[in-house]
Design a protein around this motif. Sequence first.
Motif, PDB file in Angstrom:
ATOM      1  N   THR A  53       0.829  -1.208   0.000  1.00 53.40           N
ATOM      2  CA  THR A  53       0.000   0.000   0.000  1.00 53.40           C
ATOM      3  C   THR A  53       0.862   1.255   0.000  1.00 53.40           C
ATOM      4  OG1 THR A  53      -1.616  -1.197   1.295  1.00 53.40           O
ATOM      5  CG2 THR A  53      -1.899   1.172   1.151  1.00 53.40           C
ATOM      6  N   THR A  56       2.458   1.663  -3.339  1.00 54.90           N
ATOM      7  CA  THR A  56       1.481   2.156  -4.311  1.00 54.90           C
ATOM      8  C   THR A  56       1.274   3.663  -4.146  1.00 54.90           C
ATOM      9  OG1 THR A  56       0.359   0.024  -4.229  1.00 54.90           O
ATOM     10  CG2 THR A  56      -0.853   1.859  -5.187  1.00 54.90           C
ATOM     11  N   ARG A 221      -0.769  11.435   8.711  1.00 53.34           N
ATOM     12  CA  ARG A 221      -1.499  10.492   9.551  1.00 53.34           C
ATOM     13  C   ARG A 221      -0.603   9.843  10.594  1.00 53.34           C
ATOM     14  NH1 ARG A 221      -3.930   7.598   5.889  1.00 53.34           N
ATOM     15  NH2 ARG A 221      -2.371   5.988   5.991  1.00 53.34           N
TER      16      ARG A 221
ATOM     17  N   GLY B 465      -4.428   2.814   7.223  1.00 58.10           N
ATOM     18  CA  GLY B 465      -3.620   3.241   6.086  1.00 58.10           C
ATOM     19  C   GLY B 465      -3.932   2.423   4.842  1.00 58.10           C
ATOM     20  N   ARG B 466      -4.129   1.108   5.037  1.00 56.10           N
ATOM     21  CA  ARG B 466      -4.437   0.263   3.875  1.00 56.10           C
ATOM     22  C   ARG B 466      -5.825   0.560   3.326  1.00 56.10           C
ATOM     23  NH1 ARG B 466      -1.506  -3.336   7.052  1.00 56.10           N
ATOM     24  NH2 ARG B 466      -3.348  -4.278   7.989  1.00 56.10           N
ATOM     25  N   GLY B 469      -5.422   4.255   1.619  1.00 55.80           N
ATOM     26  CA  GLY B 469      -4.626   4.211   0.399  1.00 55.80           C
ATOM     27  C   GLY B 469      -5.173   3.160  -0.538  1.00 55.80           C
ATOM     28  N   SER B 470      -4.534   3.019  -1.687  1.00 49.90           N
ATOM     29  CA  SER B 470      -4.948   1.929  -2.565  1.00 49.90           C
ATOM     30  C   SER B 470      -3.736   1.030  -2.758  1.00 49.90           C
ATOM     31  CB  SER B 470      -5.438   2.477  -3.895  1.00 49.90           C
ATOM     32  OG  SER B 470      -4.694   3.603  -4.257  1.00 49.90           O
ATOM     33  N   THR B 471      -3.977  -0.169  -3.187  1.00 52.81           N
ATOM     34  CA  THR B 471      -2.886  -1.116  -3.332  1.00 52.81           C
ATOM     35  C   THR B 471      -2.879  -1.696  -4.729  1.00 52.81           C
ATOM     36  OG1 THR B 471      -3.261  -1.676  -1.025  1.00 52.81           O
ATOM     37  CG2 THR B 471      -1.762  -3.080  -2.262  1.00 52.81           C
ATOM     38  N   LEU B 472      -1.775  -1.505  -5.439  1.00 51.73           N
ATOM     39  CA  LEU B 472      -1.630  -2.129  -6.751  1.00 51.73           C
ATOM     40  C   LEU B 472      -1.135  -3.553  -6.536  1.00 51.73           C
ATOM     41  CD1 LEU B 472       0.188   0.700  -8.733  1.00 51.73           C
ATOM     42  CD2 LEU B 472      -2.128  -0.108  -9.112  1.00 51.73           C
ATOM     43  N   ILE B 477       3.452  -3.204  -9.474  1.00 53.14           N
ATOM     44  CA  ILE B 477       4.462  -2.406  -8.786  1.00 53.14           C
ATOM     45  C   ILE B 477       5.836  -2.685  -9.375  1.00 53.14           C
ATOM     46  CG2 ILE B 477       5.654  -2.097  -6.576  1.00 53.14           C
ATOM     47  CD1 ILE B 477       3.010  -2.493  -5.197  1.00 53.14           C
ATOM     48  N   ILE B 480       6.216  -1.194 -12.867  1.00 50.35           N
ATOM     49  CA  ILE B 480       6.376   0.263 -12.859  1.00 50.35           C
ATOM     50  C   ILE B 480       7.770   0.648 -12.389  1.00 50.35           C
ATOM     51  CG2 ILE B 480       5.585   2.411 -11.789  1.00 50.35           C
ATOM     52  CD1 ILE B 480       2.785   1.127 -11.706  1.00 50.35           C
ATOM     53  N   VAL B 481       8.229  -0.003 -11.323  1.00 54.12           N
ATOM     54  CA  VAL B 481       9.561   0.326 -10.800  1.00 54.12           C
ATOM     55  C   VAL B 481      10.618   0.052 -11.870  1.00 54.12           C
ATOM     56  CG1 VAL B 481      11.308  -0.322  -9.108  1.00 54.12           C
ATOM     57  CG2 VAL B 481       8.932  -0.023  -8.394  1.00 54.12           C
ATOM     58  N   VAL B 484      10.441   2.739 -14.575  1.00 61.17           N
ATOM     59  CA  VAL B 484      10.960   4.033 -14.117  1.00 61.17           C
ATOM     60  C   VAL B 484      12.482   4.005 -14.042  1.00 61.17           C
ATOM     61  CG1 VAL B 484      11.096   5.582 -12.124  1.00 61.17           C
ATOM     62  CG2 VAL B 484       8.882   4.691 -12.870  1.00 61.17           C
ATOM     63  N   ALA B 488      15.088   6.214 -16.273  1.00 63.17           N
ATOM     64  CA  ALA B 488      16.094   7.080 -15.662  1.00 63.17           C
ATOM     65  C   ALA B 488      17.481   6.723 -16.182  1.00 63.17           C
ATOM     66  CB  ALA B 488      16.046   6.937 -14.139  1.00 63.17           C
ATOM     67  N   VAL B 491      17.969   7.977 -19.738  1.00 65.25           N
ATOM     68  CA  VAL B 491      18.244   9.421 -19.795  1.00 65.25           C
ATOM     69  C   VAL B 491      19.694   9.704 -19.429  1.00 65.25           C
ATOM     70  CG1 VAL B 491      17.707  11.648 -18.740  1.00 65.25           C
ATOM     71  CG2 VAL B 491      15.861  10.068 -19.336  1.00 65.25           C
ATOM     72  N   LEU B 492      20.156   9.033 -18.371  1.00 62.18           N
ATOM     73  CA  LEU B 492      21.536   9.237 -17.942  1.00 62.18           C
ATOM     74  C   LEU B 492      22.523   8.862 -19.031  1.00 62.18           C
ATOM     75  CD1 LEU B 492      21.757   8.068 -14.216  1.00 62.18           C
ATOM     76  CD2 LEU B 492      22.117  10.345 -15.164  1.00 62.18           C
ATOM     77  N   MET B 495      22.505  11.314 -21.865  1.00 59.79           N
ATOM     78  CA  MET B 495      23.202  12.541 -21.491  1.00 59.79           C
ATOM     79  C   MET B 495      24.707  12.346 -21.511  1.00 59.79           C
ATOM     80  SD  MET B 495      20.668  14.030 -18.619  1.00 59.79           S
ATOM     81  CE  MET B 495      21.895  14.895 -17.707  1.00 59.79           C
ATOM     82  N   LYS B 499      27.429  14.303 -23.935  1.00 58.12           N
ATOM     83  CA  LYS B 499      28.529  15.065 -23.373  1.00 58.12           C
ATOM     84  C   LYS B 499      29.836  14.679 -24.062  1.00 58.12           C
ATOM     85  CE  LYS B 499      28.553  17.093 -18.857  1.00 58.12           C
ATOM     86  NZ  LYS B 499      28.492  16.840 -17.425  1.00 58.12           N
TER      87      LYS B 499
END
Lengths: 264, 511
Positions: A53, A56, A221, B465-466, B469-472, B477, B480-481, B484, B488, B491-492, B495, B499
């Motif tokens: 959570t 996410t 929170r 909290g759970r 929030g929302s949980t994928l 997850i 996506i990680v 990302v 990154a 891009v590095l 660059m 150079k």
Amino acid sequence: MIKLSRKNLVIPYALFLALFVVAPLLVILYLSFTDSNGAFTFGNFAKFFGDPTYITTFLYSLAIAVLTTLLCLLLAYPVAYILARSKWNKKMILVLLFVMPMWINFVLRIAALRELLNLLGLVGQSTGFLKTVIGMVYDFLPFMILPLYTTLIKMDKSVLEAASDLGANNRQVFFKAVVPLSLPGIVSGITMVFMPSMTCYVVSDVLSERTFEVLGNLIERNYMDNWNFASAIAIVLLVIIGIVMLFTYRFEDHDVNARGGGLW
Amino acid sequence: MKKTFALMLTALLCAGLFAVFPASPALAEDNVLYVHNWEQYINEEYVFGKEVNGTFVESETGFKAYYESLYPGETVEVVYTNFGTNEIMYNDIRTGKGQYDLACPSDYMIERMKNEDMIETLDLSRLTEYTRNVSPLFSDTFEQIGIADYAVGYMWGTMGMVYNPETVSASDMSSWAGLWNALYANKMTIKDSVRDTYFAGVGMVYRDELLELRSRNELDPADPDYLDDEAYNAAITEVFNRTDDETLAKVENALKLQKALLYGYEVDSGKTDMIAGKIDVNFAWSGDAVYTMDYAQYGDPDEMTEEELENWEAVLLNYAVPEEGSNLWFDGWVMLKNDGLTEAQRAQKQKMAYAFLNYLSLPETAAANMDFIGYTSAIAGDAVFDQIDDWYGVEEGDEGYTVDLTYFFDGTLSQDRLTDGRAVVTVAELGRQFSAQYPTEDIIKRCAIMQDFGDRNQALLDMWGRVKGSTLPAWAIILIVVVVVAAAAAVLIVMAVKKNKHKKRRVVSRG
């Protein structure tokens, strides 16, 4: 007797920095690596990265910040470009129009937007993400327009004319001359929008009726009951912003003198 | 000259920095009482006084006048500060942010502060006005939960649902299941607070068990399954305070299901959204419910002109407490421990504190506070009783509903207000403001007091909290990680390559 020199004049700010910036940061850092009894632990970070959570929420926050920044850039660049190239007598009024929303209290504007989005029929849990992005773009757009506008207006027109003389068509002039020359403005615009949109949680709270969470909510929170965990989240946020700033800094350091300063 | 000036400026700025911290709060005066209370939770005009043309005029009915009549020739000053939540108040005291003599925490927080030895034991023999006027409901309850010697009851109420009877059926709102009813999807709000929402969740997941306990209470006393009122209340209190892992998991699921049906969670906007008709159901504390119903019916006297108030289209909202049982909450005054005082100072502090608590326990003060806050005071007595007739009594000639409030007023009223020894009131309508302020004895019976979560606090926060929030799913997850990080890295690399090209070009042009 203290000698008056530039060095000594810096003392007030140095004290301010030490007391209100460095000291709290150290406290947060200390809290994030300790448990409630003060013993050293990585547990707070382990807890954060071990919970789907929280991860996410973290990803959503990042996505919101990136999307907001991109949308702001896409919306603001043409506006700033048109503003910078328009006749001067209309220009100030136009700039005023774009900056004026910033004069009205931010919370009030978001409250008004809440009603507006309701009228438009954006209700329900599934719209939380969309509404948050809309709200953030709405709020932070002026922060993107202004630095872009100041760099574009300072741009040396003769460079662009030279590009045309050398045979570049309008498109080429724009992409090969205007955009690279306005990079400092773009970078400071990104900095000004990314940072607040990563941390701000009022927008998502109000617009999503508190059903959509970003990292700021987690901190809020937890900080009443568990300072250590809240501090750890704050440190994670700090590191992420730090990384993004490092990225943008690489663009920035090409030409420090042409930064989008002026109004800022 | 210039140099000296600049140096002075520097010194001044430095001094300015330290001016941010007041040297130390003016604790020296012995006749100052520090009171820490909820925001908007006392009738300041009545208790302290008000500003007239720029000067502060002490209230003739106020605490100062009361104190001076008790102790002629002596004076008292009250430093009155506010807090927003129990947790903020707790941290204010814990971190030593300020020095407080009296504070007004809620039920579970009183329990926690008592367990953590933060509050003084009270000498009830010095609380003459309180012991004389407090409602038997609270002297009994405080005795039962072991805080009679630690807290002085202030305001109290129940938790329930404010709803619009035109769009919501009363029978749906008689159960916790009403807050899970898809008929009212996107028309309901619930508190954005783990304690209150968890309570509703427990009421939902154990509603069969709660109803069964209730039916056992309604059996013939001769029946072996019969539960008397006390046993029944103890049983539902146990249910509502369950925090074991299984309950937590069940409640988490229930709250996640509910989230999809909600208009949203709220902290304060529920009242205005309800009045504006944006939502039809609002899970609320009874005091807030009274406020909402009042404003929906009569309009907002502070914001509207006479004309607007007259043309206000009254919306009649109702308030209901679920049949399965609900929460009985209260706020009470506690005296905070302070080790830094000498014996003489402590005696003086206590003298002022007891006087303040006795003053608040006068039925007249309680009525004035109720008038301002809209909540119900734990203090009974004539003035409070008369206020009911004043607010909710029937017009002459009309028939009303007769309600027996003996459970609340017993032993605090003068003879001429009693009917056959009972405290009976006749009111114009039920199910609305009056019922929210003074629930029937039957409702009180099925209301449980919330206890401190203790060491389960973190588990509950994490659960909440759970829900919030929302949980994928894990694969999303990871995907996506990976994307990302790859982006990154790309891009590095780009660059870095650019150079290098730059450098090469430069080298070539130089050559």
